[in-house]
Motif scaffolding. Structure first.
Motif, mmCIF file in Angstrom:
data_model
loop_
_atom_site.group_PDB
_atom_site.id
_atom_site.type_symbol
_atom_site.label_atom_id
_atom_site.label_comp_id
_atom_site.label_asym_id
_atom_site.label_seq_id
_atom_site.Cartn_x
_atom_site.Cartn_y
_atom_site.Cartn_z
ATOM 1 N N THR A 105 -6.594 21.235 1.902
ATOM 2 C CA THR A 105 -8.010 20.867 1.964
ATOM 3 C C THR A 105 -8.402 20.089 0.710
ATOM 4 N N TRP A 106 -7.903 20.530 -0.448
ATOM 5 C CA TRP A 106 -8.166 19.823 -1.702
ATOM 6 C C TRP A 106 -7.495 18.449 -1.701
ATOM 7 N N ALA A 107 -6.301 18.353 -1.132
ATOM 8 C CA ALA A 107 -5.531 17.103 -1.144
ATOM 9 C C ALA A 107 -6.073 16.065 -0.156
ATOM 10 N N ARG A 108 -6.665 16.504 0.931
ATOM 11 C CA ARG A 108 -7.054 15.603 2.018
ATOM 12 C C ARG A 108 -7.869 14.391 1.569
ATOM 13 N N PRO A 109 -8.956 14.553 0.795
ATOM 14 C CA PRO A 109 -9.712 13.356 0.417
ATOM 15 C C PRO A 109 -8.894 12.385 -0.451
ATOM 16 N N HIS A 110 -7.994 12.930 -1.251
ATOM 17 C CA HIS A 110 -7.153 12.078 -2.090
ATOM 18 C C HIS A 110 -6.150 11.314 -1.228
ATOM 19 N N LEU A 111 -5.613 11.975 -0.205
ATOM 20 C CA LEU A 111 -4.697 11.294 0.712
ATOM 21 C C LEU A 111 -5.422 10.198 1.492
ATOM 22 N N GLU A 112 -6.689 10.451 1.840
ATOM 23 C CA GLU A 112 -7.481 9.427 2.526
ATOM 24 C C GLU A 112 -7.696 8.217 1.623
ATOM 25 N N GLN A 113 -7.947 8.468 0.337
ATOM 26 C CA GLN A 113 -8.081 7.365 -0.611
ATOM 27 C C GLN A 113 -6.786 6.560 -0.681
ATOM 28 N N LEU A 114 -5.673 7.252 -0.748
ATOM 29 C CA LEU A 114 -4.381 6.571 -0.794
ATOM 30 C C LEU A 114 -4.154 5.742 0.465
ATOM 31 N N ALA A 115 -4.530 6.302 1.618
ATOM 32 C CA ALA A 115 -4.369 5.579 2.888
ATOM 33 C C ALA A 115 -5.213 4.308 2.909
ATOM 34 N N ASN A 116 -6.310 4.329 2.168
ATOM 35 C CA ASN A 116 -7.195 3.154 2.072
ATOM 36 C C ASN A 116 -6.861 2.280 0.865
ATOM 37 N N HIS A 117 -5.680 2.490 0.294
ATOM 38 C CA HIS A 117 -5.185 1.699 -0.847
ATOM 39 C C HIS A 117 -6.107 1.774 -2.055
ATOM 40 N N GLN A 118 -6.721 2.933 -2.252
ATOM 41 C CA GLN A 118 -7.582 3.163 -3.411
ATOM 42 C C GLN A 118 -6.832 4.024 -4.422
ATOM 43 N N PRO A 119 -7.105 3.842 -5.701
ATOM 44 C CA PRO A 119 -6.429 4.671 -6.707
ATOM 45 C C PRO A 119 -6.934 6.116 -6.662
#
Length: 173
Positions: A105-119
Protein backbone atom coordinates in the motif's frame (compact mmCIF):
# COMPACT_ATOMS: atom_id res chain seq x y z
CA UNK A 1 19.22 -40.15 -27.96
CA UNK A 2 22.95 -39.28 -27.78
CA UNK A 3 22.21 -35.95 -29.49
CA UNK A 4 19.50 -35.16 -26.92
CA UNK A 5 21.88 -35.98 -24.05
CA UNK A 6 24.59 -33.77 -25.58
CA UNK A 7 22.11 -30.90 -26.01
CA UNK A 8 20.99 -31.34 -22.42
CA UNK A 9 24.59 -31.36 -21.19
CA UNK A 10 25.33 -28.18 -23.19
CA UNK A 11 22.24 -26.49 -21.78
CA UNK A 12 23.23 -27.43 -18.23
CA UNK A 13 26.76 -26.12 -18.78
CA UNK A 14 25.41 -22.82 -20.13
CA UNK A 15 23.06 -22.55 -17.16
CA UNK A 16 25.88 -23.23 -14.69
CA UNK A 17 28.09 -20.65 -16.38
CA UNK A 18 25.28 -18.10 -16.21
CA UNK A 19 25.07 -18.57 -12.45
CA UNK A 20 28.57 -17.17 -11.97
CA UNK A 21 29.72 -13.86 -13.39
CA UNK A 22 33.17 -12.35 -13.39
CA UNK A 23 33.83 -8.93 -11.92
CA UNK A 24 36.32 -6.39 -13.30
CA UNK A 25 39.19 -8.02 -11.41
CA UNK A 26 38.28 -11.57 -12.62
CA UNK A 27 37.11 -12.80 -9.21
CA UNK A 28 34.01 -15.00 -9.54
CA UNK A 29 30.91 -13.44 -8.01
CA UNK A 30 28.09 -15.81 -7.17
CA UNK A 31 24.47 -14.88 -7.58
CA UNK A 32 22.74 -14.20 -4.24
CA UNK A 33 19.18 -15.40 -3.67
CA UNK A 34 16.45 -12.78 -3.96
CA UNK A 35 15.11 -11.36 -0.69
CA UNK A 36 11.68 -12.43 0.52
CA UNK A 37 8.68 -10.19 -0.17
CA UNK A 38 8.26 -7.51 2.47
CA UNK A 39 4.78 -7.09 3.99
CA UNK A 40 5.39 -4.18 6.36
CA UNK A 41 3.54 -5.54 9.37
CA UNK A 42 3.35 -3.25 12.40
CA UNK A 43 5.99 -3.66 15.11
CA UNK A 44 8.17 -5.75 12.83
CA UNK A 45 11.13 -3.45 12.41
CA UNK A 46 13.55 -6.38 12.45
CA UNK A 47 11.97 -7.82 9.30
CA UNK A 48 12.11 -4.37 7.70
CA UNK A 49 15.78 -4.04 8.54
CA UNK A 50 16.52 -7.54 7.26
CA UNK A 51 14.65 -6.85 4.00
CA UNK A 52 16.51 -3.59 3.45
CA UNK A 53 19.90 -5.19 4.06
CA UNK A 54 19.10 -8.36 2.08
CA UNK A 55 17.87 -6.34 -0.85
CA UNK A 56 20.99 -4.19 -0.87
CA UNK A 57 23.28 -7.27 -0.81
CA UNK A 58 21.25 -8.93 -3.57
CA UNK A 59 21.25 -5.81 -5.75
CA UNK A 60 24.95 -5.17 -5.18
CA UNK A 61 25.79 -8.72 -6.24
CA UNK A 62 23.66 -8.54 -9.39
CA UNK A 63 25.78 -5.95 -11.14
CA UNK A 64 24.30 -6.40 -14.60
CA UNK A 65 20.75 -5.87 -13.37
CA UNK A 66 21.37 -2.83 -11.18
CA UNK A 67 24.37 -1.00 -12.63
CA UNK A 68 24.25 2.14 -14.72
CA UNK A 69 25.12 1.35 -18.32
CA UNK A 70 26.25 3.49 -21.24
CA UNK A 71 24.71 3.59 -24.74
CA UNK A 72 26.63 0.42 -25.66
CA UNK A 73 25.30 -1.44 -22.60
CA UNK A 74 28.68 -1.35 -20.85
CA UNK A 75 28.63 -1.10 -17.05
CA UNK A 76 29.84 2.31 -15.90
CA UNK A 77 32.45 2.20 -13.15
CA UNK A 78 33.49 4.69 -10.51
CA UNK A 79 36.82 6.13 -11.71
CA UNK A 80 38.22 6.16 -8.18
CA UNK A 81 37.23 2.71 -6.92
CA UNK A 82 36.48 0.81 -10.13
CA UNK A 83 33.19 -0.34 -8.61
CA UNK A 84 30.07 -0.43 -10.79
CA UNK A 85 27.95 2.72 -10.53
CA UNK A 86 24.54 1.64 -9.22
CA UNK A 87 21.40 2.74 -11.04
CA UNK A 88 19.36 4.00 -8.08
CA UNK A 89 16.12 4.13 -10.06
CA UNK A 90 16.43 0.43 -10.96
CA UNK A 91 17.16 -0.43 -7.33
CA UNK A 92 14.20 1.60 -6.04
CA UNK A 93 11.84 0.14 -8.65
CA UNK A 94 12.90 -3.40 -7.80
CA UNK A 95 12.70 -2.88 -4.02
CA UNK A 96 9.19 -1.44 -4.35
CA UNK A 97 8.14 -4.45 -6.44
CA UNK A 98 8.94 -6.77 -3.48
CA UNK A 99 6.42 -5.02 -1.24
CA UNK A 100 3.07 -6.59 -0.36
CA UNK A 101 0.35 -5.99 2.21
CA UNK A 102 0.82 -2.73 4.15
CA UNK A 103 4.19 -2.20 2.51
CA UNK A 104 2.53 -2.68 -0.89
CA UNK A 105 0.00 0.00 0.00
CA UNK A 106 2.90 2.34 0.81
CA UNK A 107 4.72 1.37 -2.41
CA UNK A 108 1.73 1.70 -4.77
CA UNK A 109 1.80 5.50 -5.32
CA UNK A 110 5.56 5.37 -5.89
CA UNK A 111 5.15 2.57 -8.43
CA UNK A 112 2.48 4.65 -10.18
CA UNK A 113 4.93 7.55 -10.38
CA UNK A 114 7.54 5.24 -11.87
CA UNK A 115 5.00 3.94 -14.40
CA UNK A 116 4.41 7.57 -15.42
CA UNK A 117 8.18 8.13 -15.82
CA UNK A 118 8.29 10.46 -12.82
CA UNK A 119 11.15 10.46 -10.31
CA UNK A 120 10.62 8.88 -6.89
CA UNK A 121 12.73 9.62 -3.84
CA UNK A 122 14.72 11.98 -6.10
CA UNK A 123 15.90 8.80 -7.88
CA UNK A 124 18.29 8.42 -4.95
CA UNK A 125 18.79 5.12 -3.11
CA UNK A 126 19.79 6.92 0.13
CA UNK A 127 16.57 8.97 -0.06
CA UNK A 128 14.57 5.78 -0.60
CA UNK A 129 16.29 4.09 2.36
CA UNK A 130 15.57 7.10 4.57
CA UNK A 131 11.86 7.08 3.65
CA UNK A 132 11.69 3.29 4.09
CA UNK A 133 13.31 3.45 7.52
CA UNK A 134 11.03 6.30 8.63
CA UNK A 135 8.00 4.25 7.62
CA UNK A 136 8.96 0.74 8.71
CA UNK A 137 11.80 0.98 11.23
CA UNK A 138 11.69 2.73 14.61
CA UNK A 139 13.10 6.23 14.76
CA UNK A 140 15.18 5.36 17.79
CA UNK A 141 16.58 1.92 17.06
CA UNK A 142 18.75 1.90 20.19
CA UNK A 143 15.79 2.45 22.50
CA UNK A 144 13.79 -0.14 20.60
CA UNK A 145 16.65 -2.66 20.95
CA UNK A 146 16.88 -1.95 24.71
CA UNK A 147 13.15 -2.54 25.09
CA UNK A 148 13.33 -5.77 23.10
CA UNK A 149 16.36 -6.92 25.10
CA UNK A 150 14.49 -6.38 28.37
CA UNK A 151 11.70 -8.62 27.08
CA UNK A 152 14.02 -11.52 26.22
CA UNK A 153 13.29 -14.40 28.61
CA UNK A 154 14.50 -17.97 28.37
CA UNK A 155 11.28 -19.52 29.62
CA UNK A 156 10.96 -23.07 28.30
CA UNK A 157 13.11 -22.38 25.21
CA UNK A 158 16.50 -23.94 24.69
CA UNK A 159 19.51 -21.93 25.75
CA UNK A 160 20.65 -21.71 22.13
CA UNK A 161 17.34 -20.10 21.09
CA UNK A 162 17.46 -17.71 24.04
CA UNK A 163 21.09 -16.80 23.30
CA UNK A 164 20.34 -16.21 19.61
CA UNK A 165 17.54 -13.77 20.45
CA UNK A 166 19.70 -12.04 23.05
CA UNK A 167 22.55 -11.68 20.55
CA UNK A 168 20.14 -10.27 18.00
CA UNK A 169 19.38 -7.23 20.18
CA UNK A 170 22.43 -6.77 22.45
CA UNK A 171 24.83 -5.26 19.85
CA UNK A 172 22.32 -2.51 19.07
CA UNK A 173 22.13 -1.11 22.60
Amino acid sequence: MVLLQRDMANAMTQFANAQTTTSHNTRPVTIIEKPQAFKGEEHDSETARLFRQSFRVWATNNVRAFATVDNHNNVLRDPTTGDPVPDHRKMITSALSFMQGKAGTWARPHLEQLANHQPVFNDSWPDFEKAFMEKFEPTNATEHAKTMLQQVKQGDRTFATYKAEFEQWAPRT
